[in-house]
Design a protein around this motif. Structure first.
Motif, short mmCIF file in Angstrom:
data_model
loop_
_atom_site.label_atom_id
_atom_site.label_comp_id
_atom_site.label_asym_id
_atom_site.label_seq_id
_atom_site.Cartn_x
_atom_site.Cartn_y
_atom_site.Cartn_z
N LEU A 71 0.86 -1.25 -0.11
CA LEU A 71 0.06 0.04 -0.10
C LEU A 71 0.72 1.31 -0.04
O LEU A 71 0.79 2.03 -0.78
N ALA B 78 3.08 1.91 -2.99
CA ALA B 78 2.24 2.32 -4.19
C ALA B 78 1.84 3.78 -3.82
O ALA B 78 1.80 4.57 -4.96
N ALA B 79 1.43 4.24 -2.70
CA ALA B 79 1.34 5.63 -2.41
C ALA B 79 2.66 6.55 -2.74
O ALA B 79 2.28 7.78 -3.11
N ARG C 184 4.62 6.18 -4.96
CA ARG C 184 4.83 6.15 -6.61
C ARG C 184 4.54 7.60 -7.00
O ARG C 184 5.42 7.99 -7.96
N ILE D 38 -4.42 8.92 3.32
CA ILE D 38 -3.10 8.78 2.44
C ILE D 38 -3.54 9.52 1.28
O ILE D 38 -2.40 10.61 0.82
N THR E 244 -1.37 12.33 -1.38
CA THR E 244 -1.07 12.10 -2.73
C THR E 244 -2.25 12.13 -3.51
O THR E 244 -3.24 11.90 -2.71
N SER F 284 -2.80 9.80 -6.10
CA SER F 284 -3.00 8.57 -6.83
C SER F 284 -2.19 7.40 -6.05
O SER F 284 -1.14 7.58 -5.62
N VAL F 285 -2.92 6.46 -6.13
CA VAL F 285 -2.31 5.20 -5.36
C VAL F 285 -2.66 4.08 -6.41
O VAL F 285 -3.73 3.49 -6.50
N ALA F 286 -1.35 3.80 -7.07
CA ALA F 286 -1.20 2.78 -8.03
C ALA F 286 -2.10 3.07 -9.36
O ALA F 286 -2.94 2.20 -9.80
N LEU G 256 -7.01 -3.55 -1.50
CA LEU G 256 -5.50 -2.82 -2.56
C LEU G 256 -5.74 -2.95 -3.88
O LEU G 256 -6.47 -4.01 -4.20
#
Lengths: 269, 264
Positions: free
Chosen positions: A43, A46-47, A49, B49, B53, B55-57, B195
């Motif tokens: 998790l 990925a955050a 990135r 989160i 940010t 974007s996550v993936a 996820l």
């Protein structure tokens, strides 16, 4: 004084033997915690990135925080203490302590320390297995002054963890089943103890308010001291608030014990 | 035995569960609060989160909420209908109380799976639906009737996957008697369902996306709402659901043949 300490030393040693019997339970539990760590790595990996830092900390800082948190869970976390105390009250096993010069809190705390010694040692086995894969993601530059301040914080964290579990166990004097209370409290402790995300990522005002709650000092505080997420001034003030919570919870535990015993009925020989 | 016979048995169990809930109202409120709090914890993680940010993936905040909401719906429906029943299987096999189910008028797997119902889990699935509805609205998505029907069917497949994995887990005590606490591995595995699939790489992708159904279970239904019906992933998930169900039933039957009772 020495004879009192000797009494609880024996309890500790018996607890140690009994917990070594259940070493596989702890080992399996620590193995499953690697999956929890995998969720964190996937998790947060990925955050990050999309950003080099989050809340002023790099990915490696955040992953180090979570790995340390995992170690702390096994080293100072209260696992089953609330249920065990509840069971002893329900089954009448506490009756024996009412007739002997044994302090029930000190007795249970001695067993808690022995259990954490076993689980704390066993958590290093899966961690050592995972280390070849994760060591590149960790920031292992711990400063000596932080370690020195983290030690009293750790001891007080363990006391807070255990005393909260003890207080929930005491609720058995009033309620037949405490499982709902324990799991509800566990969710709150997990969130406000910084196990879901580092608390410093919360908006500033909420983070400031969280510092006055006991949950802040259960896991986040010692982990944040070691991993550099808190400055010297915050640590000094935090140690004072942590001490306040230790004393308050100890007083609450004593109050619940004395009030609870008034409701307790010992039956049988 | 006919389907109507099983439906009558299930309805009788459901009626008993409702009566029990009305008798222990405080328990219902407390356990609803417990599950609701855990759902809020998961939503707060997303909120925190995405404060740092965008974007996550490749998933935006509301896409992530759509995924987490879908995961919640499936898990709450599973816990509402089956968790309390399956959780007890290991203990019943160890103590010999499993005999009780063998003496009942129906298939043992059906009898152990449907005796209890947890209305708190079912009520909390509505929170999951609300999260999904809110996310779809915020994303400006307009899924058609076919996409919605497909989503509902995939949620059903998701519940079947959760059920099959749990049956597989609780069948183990037939072979390994001393396996207390093994039921907790269910929660360990399905943490991954919150996820996005794109976050998994290398070994993690092989293990949790392809070998275990932990990621597919929520990603495929969420993607139907995001991108519309796509035949390959939908067929993949349906295949996984029925494949795991078949394996779990076979494993349970094999375990049943080993069961020798422990009572006097």
């Amino acid at each position: 004084m020495l004879s009192t300490l000797n009494k609880y030393r024996h309890v500790f040693l018996v607890g140690l033997q009994s917990n070594i019997v259940y070493r596989w339970n702890f080992a399996v539990r620590s193995f499953f915690s690697l999956f929890q760590l995998a969720v964190v790595f996937i998790l947060w990996g990925a955050a990050y990135r999309g950003a080099t830092t989050i809340g002023g900390f790099s990915l490696h800082d955040t992953l180090t925080y979570f790995v340390l948190l995992l170690v702390l869970q096994f080293l100072i976390g209260a696992f089953q203490e609330d249920y065990q105390i509840s069971e002893e009250i329900r089954n009448g096993l506490i009756n024996q302590f009412l007739l002997k010069p044994v302090n029930y809190y000190a007795y249970r705390f001695s067993i808690f320390v022995s259990a954490r010694l076993v689980s704390g040692a066993l958590v290093f086995i899966p961690l050592l297995c995972a280390l070849p894969f994760i060591h590149g993601d960790l920031t292992l530059t711990f400063e000596p002054w932080r370690i020195a301040l983290a030690l009293p914080a750790l001891i007080m964290s363990a006391l807070i963890q255990f005393t909260i579990a003890y207080c929930f166990g005491m609720l058995t004097f009033w309620f037949l089943d405490i499982q709902g209370f324990v799991i509800l409290s566990f969710a709150i402790e997990t969130l406000l103890g910084g196990q879901i995300f580092p608390l410093d990522l919360l908006p500033a005002k909420i983070f400031a308010a969280a510092q006055y709650l006991p949950f802040f000092y259960q896991m986040y505080f010692p982990a944040a001291i070691v991993t550099g997420r808190l400055g010297a001034e915050s640590i000094g003030r935090g140690l004072g608030i942590q001490l306040f919570w230790v004393l308050t919870l100890l007083a609450l535990a004593q109050l619940l014990w004395t009030r609870g015993l008034r409701r307790h009925t010992a039956v049988g020989g | 035995m006919s389907l109507a016979h099983y439906l009558r048995i299930w309805l009788a169990s459901a009626r008993y569960a409702m009566v029990r809930t009305l008798m222990f109202r405080f328990d219902f409120v407390l356990w609803s609060a417990v599950e609701f709090t855990w759902m809020v914890v998961n939503l707060l993680l997303v909120q925190v989160i995405y404060q740092h940010t965008s974007s996550v993936a490749g998933w935006s905040k509301y896409e992530m909420l759509l995924l987490v909401g879908t995961s919640m719906i499936i898990q709450r429906l599973f816990t509402g209908f089956f968790w309390s029943n399956l959780f007890e299987v290991g203990r019943n096999v160890r103590t010999g109380h499993f005999d009780f189910y063998l003496a009942q008028p129906g298939n043992p797997l059906f009898m152990i799976s449907t005796r209890k119902l947890d209305p708190d889990g079912l009520v909390n699935s509505l929170v999951g639906f609300a999260v999904v509805f809110y996310s779809v609205r915020e994303l400006g998505l307009h899924p058609g009737a076919f996409d919605i029907a497909c989503y509902v069917l995939l949620v059903g497949c998701g519940v079947l996957i959760h059920y099959s994995v749990m049956v597989t887990i609780v069948a183990l005590p037939f072979w390994i008697i001393n396996s207390q606490g093994i039921e907790g591995s269910y929660f360990t595995l399905f943490q991954f369902s919150r996820l996005p699939r794109e976050a998994f790489r290398g070994l993690a992708s092989l293990l949790f996306v392809y070998l275990l159904p932990a990621v597919v279970v929520s990603n495929v239904p969420a993607n139907v709402l995001r991108h519309g019906f796509q035949p390959v992933p939908v067929a993949w998930m349906a295949g996984i659901a029925f494949g795991w169900f078949a394996v779990s039933v076979l494993l349970f039957q094999a375990g049943l043949r080993r069961y020798a009772s422990a009572s006097s």
